[in-house]
Design a protein around this motif. Structure first.
Motif, PDB file in Angstrom:
ATOM      1  N   TYR A 147      42.810  45.462  39.794  1.00  0.00           N
ATOM      2  CA  TYR A 147      41.899  45.325  38.653  1.00  0.00           C
ATOM      3  C   TYR A 147      42.641  44.968  37.360  1.00  0.00           C
ATOM      4  O   TYR A 147      42.235  44.041  36.643  1.00  0.00           O
ATOM      5  CB  TYR A 147      41.068  46.608  38.505  1.00  0.00           C
ATOM      6  N   PRO A 148      43.774  45.655  37.032  1.00  0.00           N
ATOM      7  CA  PRO A 148      44.497  45.257  35.816  1.00  0.00           C
ATOM      8  C   PRO A 148      45.033  43.828  35.892  1.00  0.00           C
ATOM      9  O   PRO A 148      45.228  43.191  34.867  1.00  0.00           O
ATOM     10  CB  PRO A 148      45.663  46.259  35.743  1.00  0.00           C
TER      11      PRO A 148
ATOM     12  N   THR B   1      42.070  41.492  34.983  1.00  0.00           N
ATOM     13  CA  THR B   1      41.734  41.531  33.558  1.00  0.00           C
ATOM     14  C   THR B   1      42.961  41.267  32.683  1.00  0.00           C
ATOM     15  O   THR B   1      42.943  41.574  31.496  1.00  0.00           O
ATOM     16  CB  THR B   1      41.164  42.910  33.179  1.00  0.00           C
TER      17      THR B   1
ATOM     18  N   LEU C  92      41.809  48.949  43.133  1.00  0.00           N
ATOM     19  CA  LEU C  92      42.112  49.504  41.820  1.00  0.00           C
ATOM     20  C   LEU C  92      43.403  48.930  41.253  1.00  0.00           C
ATOM     21  O   LEU C  92      43.503  48.653  40.059  1.00  0.00           O
ATOM     22  CB  LEU C  92      42.216  51.027  41.915  1.00  0.00           C
TER      23      LEU C  92
ATOM     24  N   ARG D 105      34.781  43.393  35.612  1.00  0.00           N
ATOM     25  CA  ARG D 105      33.621  44.239  35.883  1.00  0.00           C
ATOM     26  C   ARG D 105      32.957  43.849  37.203  1.00  0.00           C
ATOM     27  O   ARG D 105      32.651  44.702  38.039  1.00  0.00           O
ATOM     28  CB  ARG D 105      32.615  44.082  34.738  1.00  0.00           C
TER      29      ARG D 105
ATOM     30  N   LYS E 244      37.334  40.483  31.028  1.00  0.00           N
ATOM     31  CA  LYS E 244      36.692  41.780  31.193  1.00  0.00           C
ATOM     32  C   LYS E 244      35.454  41.651  32.067  1.00  0.00           C
ATOM     33  O   LYS E 244      35.192  42.485  32.918  1.00  0.00           O
ATOM     34  CB  LYS E 244      36.309  42.367  29.829  1.00  0.00           C
TER      35      LYS E 244
END
Lengths: 500, 492
Positions: free
Chosen positions: A148-149, A152, A145, A164, A160
């Motif tokens: 993830y930023p 992206t 988690l 995903r 994006k």
């Protein structure tokens, strides 16, 4: 300060770093100082634990009992020590590199970038020092988690989509396969602690053991075992420092590290090899090694090529675990270190090339070595180490892996290792060759290209030197891993030996 | 004083409701509702402490001794539920003032608080009562006030949603009261403990099984068990945000509690499970809810409606625990009552804040607001992770127990279905996160700024609770495990 306090400190330092980076976000200079100081402190703490673990200490800290019998707790053992040392050592180098890269490319949202980075390192240390499957799983998910930023970060459509795929494969495999495996283990054995010699011996056997192994190795999607490797190339949309540290070191290594740790401390090498259920994993790992190298050959985008190369190299570590003998374990674990240093060098170079020349494809690199000699020299070193040739670190891990394969009577695996090295040569070495020996295109632009910014050069120089040092001094790693209670030399019963 | 706590728990909100109706001023009514709501957790906390220390409390209403008088009875299970309802009420009321003022016409505001307090009294009453007919009365009090609250929604479709719920809810209540009537005719008693004792003598006859069936179906309607959930999505989507958050956290949970009470404590586990295939039915319907409702949730354009479908799916997890019906499974179901309540309330409160700022919960309107309201939308991310069941959050604990329960029963296939269904929640929660953080700002989003503190702090308290109860589970899972033991005691 006791050893236990140091363990807690190692996890708290980067966590506090996240908050401090946020607070100093307004002033980039102060923010970067915080990152560097945090990384430095972390390395000091980790290095002060190292000699004691090498000497046989196994500090353990129980924080809180979350469910009856299941606690959030940390214990340092050799594998985790090695992983934590690599991650924290390379975090400093990578931070120096990031500063150069992010500033020259004028990337947006840098505070968020450094915060997520620190969060990722916190969870990496948590994974390394986890005392049981539960703690490992928590930090494993937090790592997904928090990165993830970063994946992206660019915020465009491609980023994006990459994000995903990244999230779905990593969260999906961990939730659908890994979590049931952990709960199953808990229901069968009533414990989740990483125990020398494993906890499944005498409780699970035969096909069930193989099934459980399958749930674990595929459930740990971060190990990028085929067919769950797609997230890694997809994650390459991230800024290069992210690809470098997270997708050559922290995230992917957290995957193969977890596989190794679970094989050693949950299954137990002896139990696994005696059951013969490791055979299929050997072939899956070997297939991943070969197929990923073949795909890498076809990629013209430099980072995509490196990504598939990583998939292949991760296969080596899984292979080492699947051999389920002492040499395999040593080779696999050592490869975590060797590949980390080699591959981060290659990514640093890819990022330096992008920063200095804005080139991303291999076919555009003609003649670039003449204007960027340091970068391409470092690239060559990283490449040779990754291939596994002396005088660089990668040679040792492949040596021990080959020994492990011979010990297990798996001649076919030795052949796979050799073919893979040849393939590595075929997709890595043409890159520096092109850069040094081909003529630059006559578009008048290439004269204007200069070397990458100084922080980038310092970082990639340091890791290139690291590749060489690891070749000279592999014995510390060897002794460390050897100090895991290795069962006496295992003779695989003859009927389970397959000639491939 | 302490001995009157069970009565105060119900009487205070009832009096508060009357006071609100008389005062006819929005802010005064809010003050009454706030003070009452804040007093509730104190009362239920004291009672739960008592119960855990020295066993169940029995209170004879009006001094008429049970089984003829109405008995209020607090044990681990009902004490836990009382605490949950009153905590949610106490957290939501400080939040309500701004949100209600923005979403409801001024002259209706005191009525809203009247209805809210009646609903609170009704829900607490269902949890505390030890009398079957009294349970029906409280059920109707809470339902009627709920219909009124839903109908106060700004959107005109709220009226239809409320009407739809009225019809479905009334059918459910009718089933329930018919079941209770049959029970009374067979046993001659309405007191829970008394009925349970007498049922042992009566044995299982056809009318008893019919009563069990009627009560189970009636409660399944109220708790929105798939496929009896059709009233829920519209009701939640069009009700005022405060009402949605409060109801999503409490109303369905109370229905689950009442059903558990009847199935396990009154009819007894052996009757329930031996004579009717309730386990199989519940597991099947729970799975249908977990997959069906989650898939529908993925395609919703209205985020509030999406969360409503998510609620149907999450109720599936709770009923799954009932269907598994062993210690770990039931613990998982009961703990999910609590965990889902806090995380879903938090999510609906975030949406309430979004409505307050930009006036819409259409997914396109939410584009890019993450950067304008970072703390609010950060709260959404964390509560969303808990819905998914990420370790370190409360949602993980529920799924852990459910999976252990399924494994212990040898239903390993169920474990995989369970985890696969949470993957669907990754998709619908992830979609909102991606839109709010990574899309360019929408036109509506221009107005967005961080939520006012009086709304933000209650939301953050619930979000902190989802993390806290994911790490320290001694309160939640501890009590749920005790309650499961108590419910299953009939098996031994």
């Amino acid at each position: 300060m006791s050893l236990e306090h140091l363990v807690i400190l190692a996890i708290c330092i980067p966590a506090v770093g996240i908050a401090l980076i946020w607070l100093t976000g307004k002033s980039p200079d102060r923010r970067e100082t915080v990152t560097l100081v945090t990384a430095g402190l972390l390395l000091v703490v980790v290095l002060s634990i190292f000699p004691q673990v090498l000497a046989g200490a196994r500090p353990e800290v129980r924080l809180i009992e979350v469910l009856p019998g299941i606690s959030l707790s940390f214990a340092v053992e050799p594998l985790g020590m090695l992983f934590a040392t690599i991650a924290s050592g390379l975090w400093i180098v990578n931070s120096i590199y990031s500063i150069g890269y992010m500033r020259s490319n004028e990337e947006p949202r840098q505070t968020q970038f450094y915060m997520c980075f620190a969060a990722a390192i916190t969870s990496t240390i948590g994974i390394a020092f986890a005392a049981n499957l539960f703690t490992l799983f928590i930090f494993y998910e937090v790592l997904t988690l928090s990165t993830y930023p970063l994946v992206t970060h660019k915020g465009n459509e491609e980023a994006k989509r990459g994000g995903r795929i990244y999230l779905l494969i990593l969260l999906g495999t961990s939730m659908v396969l890994l979590l049931p495996a952990i709960i199953w283990t808990w229901v069968i054995t009533g414990t989740m602690d990483f125990t020398p010699g494993g906890i499944l011996a005498g409780k699970v056997d035969g096909l069930t053991l193989g099934l459980l192994l399958g749930l674990y190795v595929f459930g740990i999607g971060k190990a990028a075992l085929m067919p769950f490797h797609r997230w890694l190339p997809a994650a390459m949309v991230a800024p290069t420092p992210v690809s470098a540290l997270l997708h050559a070191v922290a995230v992917v290594k957290a995957g193969v590290f977890s596989v190794m740790k679970i094989v050693v401390y949950i299954f137990g090498l002896e139990h696994l090899s005696a059951s013969g259920q490791n055979q299929w994993l050997l072939y899956v790992a070997a297939a991943t090694v070969l197929l990923a190298s073949l795909v890498a050959l076809t990629k013209d985008n430099l980072k995509a090529r490196l990504a598939y190369s990583t998939v292949g190299q991760l296969g080596y570590v899984v292979l080492g675990a699947a051999l389920a003998n002492s040499m395999g374990m040593i080779g696999g674990s050592m490869h975590i270190a060797m590949h980390a240093v080699g591959k981060i060098t290659l990514f640093f170079c890819a990022g330096a090339i992008y920063t200095a020349a804005h080139k991303t494809e291999v076919s555009e690199l003609d003649g670039l070595g003449r204007v960027m000699p340091i970068t391409f020299a470092a690239f060559t070193i990283g490449a040779i180490s990754t291939i596994g040739l002396p005088p660089f670190g990668g040679a040792w891990s492949k040596w021990f892996l080959a020994l492990g394969a011979l010990d297990a009577g798996q001649l076919a695996i030795v052949v796979v290792l050799m073919i893979s090295s040849l393939l590595n040569i075929a997709y890595l070495l043409p890159i520096p060759f092109r850069a040094f020996f081909s003529k630059p295109p006559k578009d008048g632009k290439s004269e204007a290209i200069k070397e990458a910014p100084l922080p980038c050069l310092i970082a990639l120089g340091a890791t290139a030197v690291g590749c060489f040092l690891l070749f000279l001094f592999p014995d510390t790693i060897f002794d460390l891993i050897k100090s895991i209670e290795v069962p006496a030399a295992i003779d695989v019963p003859s009927e389970q030996v397959s000639d491939g | 004083m302490n001995s009157q706590l069970p009565a105060l728990q119900i009487v205070l909100p009832l009096l508060g409701a009357v006071l609100c109706a008389v005062l006819r001023k929005g802010n005064l009514a809010w003050g009454v509702a706030l003070v009452t709501s804040l007093a509730m957790p104190v009362i239920s906390g004291l009672m739960l402490q008592d119960v855990l220390a020295s066993g169940p409390i029995s209170y004879a209403m009006g001094g008429w001794a049970p089984p003829f008088g109405i008995e209020y009875r607090v044990d681990a299970a009902s004490g836990f539920l009382l605490l949950l309802i009153s905590l949610i009420g106490a957290v939501i009321m400080p939040y309500a003032r701004l949100s209600i003022a923005a979403e409801i016409a001024e002259q209706d505001v005191p009525w809203f608080y009247t209805m809210y307090l009646l609903c609170l009294a009704g829900l607490l009453g269902i949890a505390i009562t030890g009398d079957a007919f009294n349970a029906f009365v409280f059920l109707e009090i809470s339902s009627l006030s709920t219909y009124a609250m839903i109908a106060m929604g700004k959107d005109r479709r709220a009226l239809l949603a409320s009407y739809q719920y009225l019809i479905m809810g009334t059918i459910g209540a009718t089933f329930f009261v018919a079941g209770v009537g049959l029970l009374y005719s067979m046993t001659g008693s309405l007191n829970f403990v008394d009925v349970a004792d007498r049922l042992a003598e009566v044995g299982t006859s056809r009318p008893i099984l019919a009563a069990l069936g009627l009560i189970t179906v009636g409660m399944s309607l109220k708790l929105a068990l798939f496929p009896l959930h059709v009233w829920l999505p519209n009701a939640y989507a069009f009700a005022p945000s405060v009402a949605t958050a409060f109801l999503a956290a409490t109303a369905t949970k109370v229905a689950v509690y009442l059903m558990l009470r009847f199935m396990f404590s009154i009819f007894g586990v052996s009757t329930t499970l031996a004579n009717l295939p309730i386990g199989e039915i519940f597991v099947t319907l729970a799975l249908a809810a977990m997959f069906g409702a989650s898939i529908v949730a993925i395609f919703q354009e209205n985020v509030k409606r999406m969360l409503a479908y998510s609620s149907v799916a999450q109720i599936g997890y709770i009923t799954l625990g009932i269907g598994i019906a062993n210690q770990a499974g039931l613990t998982g179901g009961i703990v999910h009552l609590f965990n889902h309540a806090i995380m879903k309330a938090a999510l609906f409160m975030v949406l309430g804040a979004v409505v307050y700022r930009i006036g819409s919960v259409k997914i396109d309107a939410l584009a890019g607001i993450g950067r304008r309201m970072p703390i609010t939308m950060g709260a959404f991310v964390i509560a969303g992770l808990s819905i998914i069941g990420t370790p370190g959050t409360a949602g993980f604990i529920s799924k852990w127990y459910l999976a252990v329960g399924a494994f212990e029963k040898g239903w390993w296939w169920l474990v995989f279905l369970l985890v696969t269904s949470s993957l669907l929640s990754v998709i619908y929660i992830g979609r909102v996160i991606e839109v709010t953080w990574f899309r360019p700002l929408s036109k509506e989003g221009e107005k967005a700024s961080e939520t006012p503190l009086s709304m933000l702090i209650p939301t953050l308290i619930l979000v902190a609770a989802t993390i806290y109860f994911g790490i320290d589970t001694s309160l939640t899972a501890g009590i749920a495990s005790k309650a499961a033991d108590a419910l299953l005691a009939g098996l031994r």
